[in-house]
Design a protein around this motif. Structure first.
Motif, PDB file in Angstrom:
ATOM      1  N   MET A  23      37.243  62.551  38.200  1.00 11.97           N
ATOM      2  CA  MET A  23      38.344  62.022  39.093  1.00 11.97           C
ATOM      3  C   MET A  23      38.302  60.301  38.665  1.00 11.97           C
ATOM      4  O   MET A  23      37.131  59.686  38.791  1.00 11.97           O
ATOM      5  N   GLU A  24      39.638  60.018  38.604  1.00 11.10           N
ATOM      6  CA  GLU A  24      39.802  58.596  38.154  1.00 11.10           C
ATOM      7  C   GLU A  24      39.351  57.663  39.432  1.00 11.10           C
ATOM      8  O   GLU A  24      39.424  57.815  40.585  1.00 11.10           O
ATOM      9  N   GLY A  25      38.346  56.680  39.115  1.00  7.90           N
ATOM     10  CA  GLY A  25      37.903  55.603  39.910  1.00  7.90           C
ATOM     11  C   GLY A  25      36.524  56.153  40.473  1.00  7.90           C
ATOM     12  O   GLY A  25      35.882  55.303  41.259  1.00  7.90           O
ATOM     13  N   ARG A  26      36.179  57.139  40.237  1.00  6.69           N
ATOM     14  CA  ARG A  26      34.802  57.592  40.845  1.00  6.69           C
ATOM     15  C   ARG A  26      33.762  57.096  39.983  1.00  6.69           C
ATOM     16  O   ARG A  26      33.728  56.991  38.792  1.00  6.69           O
ATOM     17  N   PRO A  27      32.914  56.640  40.893  1.00  5.66           N
ATOM     18  CA  PRO A  27      31.706  55.660  40.015  1.00  5.66           C
ATOM     19  C   PRO A  27      30.733  56.584  39.381  1.00  5.66           C
ATOM     20  O   PRO A  27      30.420  57.484  40.003  1.00  5.66           O
ATOM     21  N   LYS A  28      30.273  56.118  38.408  1.00  4.18           N
ATOM     22  CA  LYS A  28      29.352  56.725  37.618  1.00  4.18           C
ATOM     23  C   LYS A  28      27.822  56.526  38.008  1.00  4.18           C
ATOM     24  O   LYS A  28      26.939  57.204  38.081  1.00  4.18           O
ATOM     25  N   LEU A  29      27.777  54.878  38.245  1.00  6.41           N
ATOM     26  CA  LEU A  29      26.404  54.457  38.639  1.00  6.41           C
ATOM     27  C   LEU A  29      26.805  53.344  39.696  1.00  6.41           C
ATOM     28  O   LEU A  29      27.731  52.833  39.762  1.00  6.41           O
ATOM     29  N   ILE A  30      25.814  53.441  40.676  1.00  8.61           N
ATOM     30  CA  ILE A  30      25.930  52.296  41.828  1.00  8.61           C
ATOM     31  C   ILE A  30      24.615  51.481  41.823  1.00  8.61           C
ATOM     32  O   ILE A  30      23.596  51.863  41.691  1.00  8.61           O
ATOM     33  N   ALA A  31      24.970  50.267  41.718  1.00 10.62           N
ATOM     34  CA  ALA A  31      23.869  49.193  41.754  1.00 10.62           C
ATOM     35  C   ALA A  31      23.462  48.931  43.222  1.00 10.62           C
ATOM     36  O   ALA A  31      24.333  48.481  43.976  1.00 10.62           O
ATOM     37  N   ILE A  32      22.158  48.829  43.261  1.00 15.73           N
ATOM     38  CA  ILE A  32      21.530  48.470  44.637  1.00 15.73           C
ATOM     39  C   ILE A  32      20.519  47.351  44.595  1.00 15.73           C
ATOM     40  O   ILE A  32      19.632  47.580  43.750  1.00 15.73           O
ATOM     41  N   ASP A  33      20.883  46.206  45.028  1.00  9.94           N
ATOM     42  CA  ASP A  33      19.854  44.938  44.836  1.00  9.94           C
ATOM     43  C   ASP A  33      18.841  45.251  46.131  1.00  9.94           C
ATOM     44  O   ASP A  33      19.134  45.535  47.113  1.00  9.94           O
ATOM     45  N   HIS A  34      17.656  45.029  45.436  1.00  8.49           N
ATOM     46  CA  HIS A  34      16.442  44.953  46.341  1.00  8.49           C
ATOM     47  C   HIS A  34      16.769  44.021  47.579  1.00  8.49           C
ATOM     48  O   HIS A  34      17.339  42.687  47.301  1.00  8.49           O
ATOM     49  N   ASP A  35      16.379  44.095  48.908  1.00 18.18           N
ATOM     50  CA  ASP A  35      16.473  43.102  49.935  1.00 18.18           C
ATOM     51  C   ASP A  35      15.252  43.489  50.893  1.00 18.18           C
ATOM     52  O   ASP A  35      14.584  44.332  50.769  1.00 18.18           O
ATOM     53  N   ASP A  36      15.464  42.870  52.171  1.00 18.07           N
ATOM     54  CA  ASP A  36      14.436  42.952  53.143  1.00 18.07           C
ATOM     55  C   ASP A  36      15.117  43.851  54.196  1.00 18.07           C
ATOM     56  O   ASP A  36      14.373  43.792  55.236  1.00 18.07           O
ATOM     57  N   TYR A  37      16.047  44.546  53.921  1.00 18.18           N
ATOM     58  CA  TYR A  37      16.896  45.443  54.856  1.00 18.18           C
ATOM     59  C   TYR A  37      16.696  46.902  54.477  1.00 18.18           C
ATOM     60  O   TYR A  37      15.602  47.296  54.317  1.00 18.18           O
ATOM     61  N   GLU A  40      19.778  51.125  39.412  1.00 19.99           N
ATOM     62  CA  GLU A  40      21.261  51.548  39.060  1.00 19.99           C
ATOM     63  C   GLU A  40      21.211  53.270  39.020  1.00 19.99           C
ATOM     64  O   GLU A  40      20.755  53.628  37.895  1.00 19.99           O
ATOM     65  N   VAL A  41      21.846  53.843  40.073  1.00 18.32           N
ATOM     66  CA  VAL A  41      21.860  55.389  40.135  1.00 18.32           C
ATOM     67  C   VAL A  41      23.105  56.040  40.325  1.00 18.32           C
ATOM     68  O   VAL A  41      24.126  55.246  40.819  1.00 18.32           O
ATOM     69  N   PRO A  84      33.258  46.190  43.194  1.00 18.33           N
ATOM     70  CA  PRO A  84      32.686  46.721  42.087  1.00 18.33           C
ATOM     71  C   PRO A  84      31.593  47.386  42.269  1.00 18.33           C
ATOM     72  O   PRO A  84      30.395  46.753  42.750  1.00 18.33           O
ATOM     73  N   TRP A  85      31.325  48.555  41.525  1.00 17.89           N
ATOM     74  CA  TRP A  85      29.945  49.284  41.756  1.00 17.89           C
ATOM     75  C   TRP A  85      28.728  48.623  41.266  1.00 17.89           C
ATOM     76  O   TRP A  85      27.758  49.001  41.414  1.00 17.89           O
ATOM     77  N   ASP A  86      28.968  47.347  40.475  1.00 13.30           N
ATOM     78  CA  ASP A  86      27.741  46.832  39.733  1.00 13.30           C
ATOM     79  C   ASP A  86      27.245  45.537  40.605  1.00 13.30           C
ATOM     80  O   ASP A  86      26.399  44.879  40.276  1.00 13.30           O
ATOM     81  N   SER A  87      28.055  45.381  41.747  1.00 11.90           N
ATOM     82  CA  SER A  87      27.713  44.221  42.540  1.00 11.90           C
ATOM     83  C   SER A  87      26.176  44.294  43.058  1.00 11.90           C
ATOM     84  O   SER A  87      25.924  43.091  43.578  1.00 11.90           O
ATOM     85  N   GLY A  88      25.768  45.335  43.468  1.00  8.04           N
ATOM     86  CA  GLY A  88      24.545  45.648  44.002  1.00  8.04           C
ATOM     87  C   GLY A  88      24.616  45.349  45.531  1.00  8.04           C
ATOM     88  O   GLY A  88      23.575  45.556  46.199  1.00  8.04           O
ATOM     89  N   GLU A  89      25.805  45.124  46.117  1.00  4.81           N
ATOM     90  CA  GLU A  89      25.861  44.696  47.576  1.00  4.81           C
ATOM     91  C   GLU A  89      26.310  45.857  48.457  1.00  4.81           C
ATOM     92  O   GLU A  89      26.967  46.868  47.753  1.00  4.81           O
ATOM     93  N   TYR A  90      25.885  46.053  49.642  1.00  5.21           N
ATOM     94  CA  TYR A  90      26.424  47.047  50.225  1.00  5.21           C
ATOM     95  C   TYR A  90      26.965  46.726  51.715  1.00  5.21           C
ATOM     96  O   TYR A  90      26.375  45.463  52.187  1.00  5.21           O
ATOM     97  N   ASP A  91      27.683  47.429  52.565  1.00  6.45           N
ATOM     98  CA  ASP A  91      28.054  47.130  54.089  1.00  6.45           C
ATOM     99  C   ASP A  91      27.120  48.083  54.763  1.00  6.45           C
ATOM    100  O   ASP A  91      26.621  49.330  54.426  1.00  6.45           O
ATOM    101  N   THR A  92      26.791  47.506  56.049  1.00  5.18           N
ATOM    102  CA  THR A  92      26.065  48.513  57.180  1.00  5.18           C
ATOM    103  C   THR A  92      27.060  48.991  58.225  1.00  5.18           C
ATOM    104  O   THR A  92      27.970  48.327  58.397  1.00  5.18           O
TER     105      THR A  92
END
Length: 148
Positions: free
Chosen positions: A1-15, A98-99, A140-148
């Motif tokens: 499906m168009e736009g569906r991410p193949k990989l998600i980057a997640i940066d290490h943090d303290d949370y 990146e998973v 962007p899926w490679d930003s490594g950032e997330y919302d809570t």
């Protein structure tokens, strides 16, 4: 499906991403505490989840332990299992992963990094760490950032 991410980057943090990274042999991992929120008659539950991935980010294994309703949570037992899962990985480095999005069912619930398609034309894809939706990812899926 168009736009569906193949990989998600997640940066290490303290949370929520405190215990993510790589094992000595290069496998990627996410160790986390998903939760089933209390809603109505559902008392909610706490979990410990260890997800391991191969070098390309594909899920290898999901070890998920339930600690029952939050109202009767044995926090010492949950913490001990969490520590046990971390130690089971051996030597690790805490770093960006990146998973691929994934979903597994346990305890009648959907666990994982679950890709959600847009509901309306102007909406965007989202990827949510479930249950509990405590980490949400957007382009962007490679930003490594997330919302809570």
């Amino acid at each position: 499906m168009e736009g569906r991410p193949k990989l998600i980057a997640i940066d290490h943090d303290d949370y929520h991403a405190e215990h993510i990274g790589r094992t000595h042999d290069g496998r990627q991992f996410i160790l986390t505490n998903p939760f089933d929120p209390a809603i109505g008659e559902n008392p909610g539950c706490e979990f410990v989840a260890l997800y391991t991935f191969d070098l390309s980010g594909q899920l290898i294994d999901a070890k998920i332990d339930s600690f029952g309703p939050r109202s009767s949570l044995d926090d010492d037992a949950r913490r001990a299992k969490y520590d046990e899962r971390l130690i089971s990985l051996g030597d690790v480095s805490f770093e960006r992963v990146e998973v691929a999005p994934f979903s597994v069912e346990r305890f009648g619930l959907e666990f994982g990094l679950i890709a959600r398609p847009p509901e309306e034309e102007d909406d965007a894809w989202a990827v949510e760490m479930q249950p509990g939706n405590y980490m949400a990812f957007f382009e962007p899926w490679d930003s490594g950032e997330y919302d809570t």
